[in-house]
Design a protein around this motif. Structure first.
Motif, mmCIF file in Angstrom:
data_model
loop_
_atom_site.group_PDB
_atom_site.id
_atom_site.type_symbol
_atom_site.label_atom_id
_atom_site.label_comp_id
_atom_site.label_asym_id
_atom_site.label_seq_id
_atom_site.Cartn_x
_atom_site.Cartn_y
_atom_site.Cartn_z
ATOM 1 N N CYS A 67 0.834 -1.209 0.000
ATOM 2 C CA CYS A 67 0.000 0.000 0.000
ATOM 3 C C CYS A 67 0.865 1.253 0.000
ATOM 4 C CB CYS A 67 -0.895 0.023 1.237
ATOM 5 S SG CYS A 67 -2.027 -1.363 1.316
ATOM 6 N N LEU A 68 0.367 2.282 -0.674
ATOM 7 C CA LEU A 68 1.040 3.580 -0.679
ATOM 8 C C LEU A 68 1.125 4.079 0.756
ATOM 9 C CD1 LEU A 68 2.199 5.982 -2.277
ATOM 10 C CD2 LEU A 68 -0.137 6.850 -2.464
ATOM 11 N N HIS A 69 2.317 4.507 1.139
ATOM 12 C CA HIS A 69 2.552 4.956 2.509
ATOM 13 C C HIS A 69 3.257 6.308 2.459
ATOM 14 C CE1 HIS A 69 3.281 4.511 6.803
ATOM 15 N NE2 HIS A 69 4.512 4.934 6.578
ATOM 16 N N ILE A 70 2.713 7.275 3.194
ATOM 17 C CA ILE A 70 3.288 8.622 3.257
ATOM 18 C C ILE A 70 3.518 8.972 4.719
ATOM 19 C CG2 ILE A 70 2.911 11.076 2.756
ATOM 20 C CD1 ILE A 70 1.006 10.156 0.487
ATOM 21 N N SER A 71 4.736 9.413 5.031
ATOM 22 C CA SER A 71 5.045 9.831 6.392
ATOM 23 C C SER A 71 6.007 11.010 6.342
ATOM 24 C CB SER A 71 5.633 8.672 7.205
ATOM 25 O OG SER A 71 6.840 8.235 6.620
ATOM 26 N N THR A 73 8.931 13.601 8.818
ATOM 27 C CA THR A 73 9.628 14.016 10.020
ATOM 28 C C THR A 73 9.586 15.538 9.995
ATOM 29 O OG1 THR A 73 11.769 14.140 8.911
ATOM 30 C CG2 THR A 73 11.175 12.021 9.909
ATOM 31 N N ASN A 74 10.322 16.165 10.861
ATOM 32 C CA ASN A 74 10.352 17.628 10.839
ATOM 33 C C ASN A 74 11.013 18.177 9.582
ATOM 34 O OD1 ASN A 74 9.072 17.817 13.278
ATOM 35 N ND2 ASN A 74 10.951 17.975 14.460
ATOM 36 N N GLU A 75 11.857 17.370 8.945
ATOM 37 C CA GLU A 75 12.647 17.872 7.822
ATOM 38 C C GLU A 75 12.306 17.259 6.471
ATOM 39 O OE1 GLU A 75 16.744 17.458 8.830
ATOM 40 O OE2 GLU A 75 16.495 18.484 10.738
ATOM 41 N N LYS A 76 11.763 16.029 6.442
ATOM 42 C CA LYS A 76 11.561 15.343 5.165
ATOM 43 C C LYS A 76 10.240 14.606 5.108
ATOM 44 C CE LYS A 76 16.275 14.754 3.793
ATOM 45 N NZ LYS A 76 17.113 14.121 2.864
ATOM 46 N N TRP A 77 9.796 14.416 3.873
ATOM 47 C CA TRP A 77 8.664 13.554 3.569
ATOM 48 C C TRP A 77 9.204 12.245 3.032
ATOM 49 C CZ3 TRP A 77 3.637 14.514 4.582
ATOM 50 C CH2 TRP A 77 3.291 15.836 4.893
ATOM 51 N N TYR A 78 8.555 11.158 3.391
ATOM 52 C CA TYR A 78 8.919 9.828 2.918
ATOM 53 C C TYR A 78 7.693 9.200 2.259
ATOM 54 C CZ TYR A 78 12.903 10.443 5.971
ATOM 55 O OH TYR A 78 14.041 10.936 6.573
ATOM 56 N N VAL A 79 7.872 8.680 1.045
ATOM 57 C CA VAL A 79 6.790 7.985 0.356
ATOM 58 C C VAL A 79 7.305 6.617 -0.073
ATOM 59 C CG1 VAL A 79 5.617 10.086 -0.400
ATOM 60 C CG2 VAL A 79 7.325 9.056 -1.876
ATOM 61 N N ASN A 96 12.522 10.072 -0.528
ATOM 62 C CA ASN A 96 12.284 11.165 0.411
ATOM 63 C C ASN A 96 12.708 12.476 -0.210
ATOM 64 O OD1 ASN A 96 15.096 12.016 1.375
ATOM 65 N ND2 ASN A 96 15.150 9.793 1.644
ATOM 66 N N SER A 97 12.135 13.543 0.326
ATOM 67 C CA SER A 97 12.455 14.900 -0.120
ATOM 68 C C SER A 97 11.929 15.886 0.916
ATOM 69 C CB SER A 97 11.796 15.170 -1.484
ATOM 70 O OG SER A 97 12.099 16.489 -1.914
ATOM 71 N N GLU A 98 12.438 17.094 0.854
ATOM 72 C CA GLU A 98 11.911 18.142 1.733
ATOM 73 C C GLU A 98 10.496 18.529 1.333
ATOM 74 O OE1 GLU A 98 14.692 21.370 1.820
ATOM 75 O OE2 GLU A 98 16.260 20.124 2.688
ATOM 76 N N GLU A 99 10.150 18.312 0.054
ATOM 77 C CA GLU A 99 8.807 18.619 -0.446
ATOM 78 C C GLU A 99 8.072 17.321 -0.750
ATOM 79 O OE1 GLU A 99 7.412 21.523 -0.565
ATOM 80 O OE2 GLU A 99 9.145 22.849 -0.342
ATOM 81 N N ALA A 103 8.946 14.021 -3.529
ATOM 82 C CA ALA A 103 9.067 12.610 -3.154
ATOM 83 C C ALA A 103 8.043 11.774 -3.928
ATOM 84 C CB ALA A 103 8.866 12.452 -1.652
ATOM 85 N N LEU A 104 6.815 12.262 -4.049
ATOM 86 C CA LEU A 104 5.789 11.553 -4.827
ATOM 87 C C LEU A 104 6.181 11.453 -6.295
ATOM 88 C CD1 LEU A 104 2.464 12.896 -3.322
ATOM 89 C CD2 LEU A 104 3.206 10.512 -3.382
ATOM 90 N N TYR A 105 6.771 12.503 -6.830
ATOM 91 C CA TYR A 105 7.224 12.500 -8.228
ATOM 92 C C TYR A 105 8.236 11.378 -8.454
ATOM 93 C CZ TYR A 105 9.974 14.058 -12.266
ATOM 94 O OH TYR A 105 10.668 14.120 -13.464
#
Length: 120
Positions: A67-71, A73-79, A96-99, A103-105
């Motif tokens: 399943c698609l998972h998005i989470s 932290t204070n600094e990065k997004w993880y998909v 992962n990316s700051e935006e 990250a989704l891209y």
């Protein structure tokens, strides 16, 4: 928070087979006095992303639904795509990316390249 992909990122998605009709935004060109260069929004990417994919665990010769998972932290997004097997969690791909949109891209490019996205 960045809400749209760049022109270059959007062009890459189109080059890989995503219909430009799926882009709900565009960039204004003063020289042409018109909106040109379709650009994809965060909502566009979420609508393109498969919510689930099938992954094969080759060692066990079994398929699992990831399943698609998005989470974040204070600094990065993880998909990623996450699945469970024998009461453990696994991620078959993670970016992962700051935006969030970046990250989704990256994950969408991977999903297209690995035939997980049904293109128009």
């Amino acid at each position: 928070m960045k809400a749209t992909l760049t022109i270059e990122q959007s062009a890459e998605l189109i080059k890989r087979g995503v219909s430009e009709r799926r882009a709900t935004s565009s960039v204004w060109s003063p020289s042409e006095n018109a909106y040109i260069h379709p650009t994809f929004t965060l909502a566009d990417l979420l609508s393109l992303m498969p919510k689930e994919i099938t992954v094969t665990m080759e060692f066990y010769d079994v398929d699992r639904l990831a399943c698609l998972h998005i989470s974040s932290t204070n600094e990065k997004w993880y998909v990623s795509y996450k699945y469970e097997f024998e009461e453990r969690e696994y991620w078959c791909k993670m970016f992962n990316s700051e935006e969030l949109i970046d990250a989704l891209y990256k994950l969408l490019l991977w999903a297209i390249d690995n035939n997980h996205v049904k293109l128009d």
